[in-house]
Motif scaffolding. Structure first.
Motif, short mmCIF file in Angstrom:
data_model
loop_
_atom_site.label_atom_id
_atom_site.label_comp_id
_atom_site.label_asym_id
_atom_site.label_seq_id
_atom_site.Cartn_x
_atom_site.Cartn_y
_atom_site.Cartn_z
N HIS A 177 1.01 -1.34 0.11
CA HIS A 177 0.15 0.16 -0.01
C HIS A 177 0.92 1.39 -0.06
N LEU A 178 2.03 1.39 0.81
CA LEU A 178 2.91 2.48 0.86
C LEU A 178 3.61 2.67 -0.42
N GLN A 179 4.04 1.70 -1.06
CA GLN A 179 4.47 1.81 -2.52
C GLN A 179 3.61 2.33 -3.43
N ASN A 180 2.34 1.97 -3.28
CA ASN A 180 1.24 2.51 -4.25
C ASN A 180 0.80 3.82 -3.71
N GLU A 181 1.41 4.41 -2.76
CA GLU A 181 1.03 5.49 -2.19
C GLU A 181 -0.70 5.63 -1.64
N ASP A 182 -0.95 4.48 -1.18
CA ASP A 182 -2.46 4.08 -0.70
C ASP A 182 -2.18 4.26 0.63
N TYR A 183 -1.88 5.73 1.27
CA TYR A 183 -1.62 5.84 2.66
C TYR A 183 -2.93 5.54 3.57
N ILE A 184 -4.07 5.71 3.09
CA ILE A 184 -5.32 5.67 3.97
C ILE A 184 -5.56 3.94 4.10
N TRP A 185 -5.14 3.07 2.97
CA TRP A 185 -5.23 1.67 3.14
C TRP A 185 -4.33 1.17 3.74
N ALA A 186 -3.08 1.71 3.97
CA ALA A 186 -1.97 1.46 4.91
C ALA A 186 -2.22 1.58 6.32
N GLY A 187 -2.69 2.82 6.64
CA GLY A 187 -3.15 2.88 8.03
C GLY A 187 -4.22 2.21 8.19
N THR A 188 -5.26 1.98 7.44
CA THR A 188 -6.44 1.15 7.65
C THR A 188 -6.00 -0.27 7.82
N GLU A 189 -5.25 -0.77 7.34
CA GLU A 189 -4.69 -2.19 7.68
C GLU A 189 -4.17 -2.29 9.01
#
Length: 129
Positions: A90-102
């Motif tokens: 998620h972080l590599q894809n700049e999906d910071y919200i999904w990273a934090g959610t997970e």
């Protein structure tokens, strides 16, 4: 020492096989927050919470059985490395919200599972002392 090692290997094999099966069945359902990884961590959390109380209060079990369940089964079933890779992706894809959610969902529900296992084992062992 050898008995402990064999017990850990048996528990770890069972836990790893369960984790694989759970992931195979569930992860494709919601790839952004793979439920198989989450379910595996929650089950392992519950088991270790339960086992912590149960084995402390039930002294009739050998140390090898305790190791098989806690270190082996829970170690094989829980999956911090897969969870970490999913968050990193998620972080590599700049999906910071999904990273934090997970991160939040895994940590919160895993801790709740440990607490629930602890409470249930405390209740059961209180009545069967």
């Amino acid at each position: 020492m050898l008995t402990s090692l064999i017990a850990i290997m048996i528990g770890g094999g069972i836990g790893s096989a369960l984790r694989w099966g759970i992931s195979q069945r569930l992860n494709a359902l919601f790839p952004l927050l793979p439920p198989g990884t989450l379910v595996s961590n929650i089950i392992a959390g519950f088991i270790i919470g339960f086992a912590t109380v149960f084995f402390t209060r039930s002294t009739s079990f050998s140390p090898s059985v305790k190791l098989m369940v806690t270190t082996g089964l829970c170690g094989g079933l829980s999956t911090f490395s897969t969870f970490s890779e999913e968050v990193f992706s998620h972080l590599q894809n700049e999906d910071y919200i999904w990273a934090g959610t997970e991160i939040t969902v895994h940590v919160l529900f895993s801790l709740l599972a440990v607490y629930t296992g602890f409470l249930i084992a405390s209740f059961i062992t209180h009545w069967y002392r």
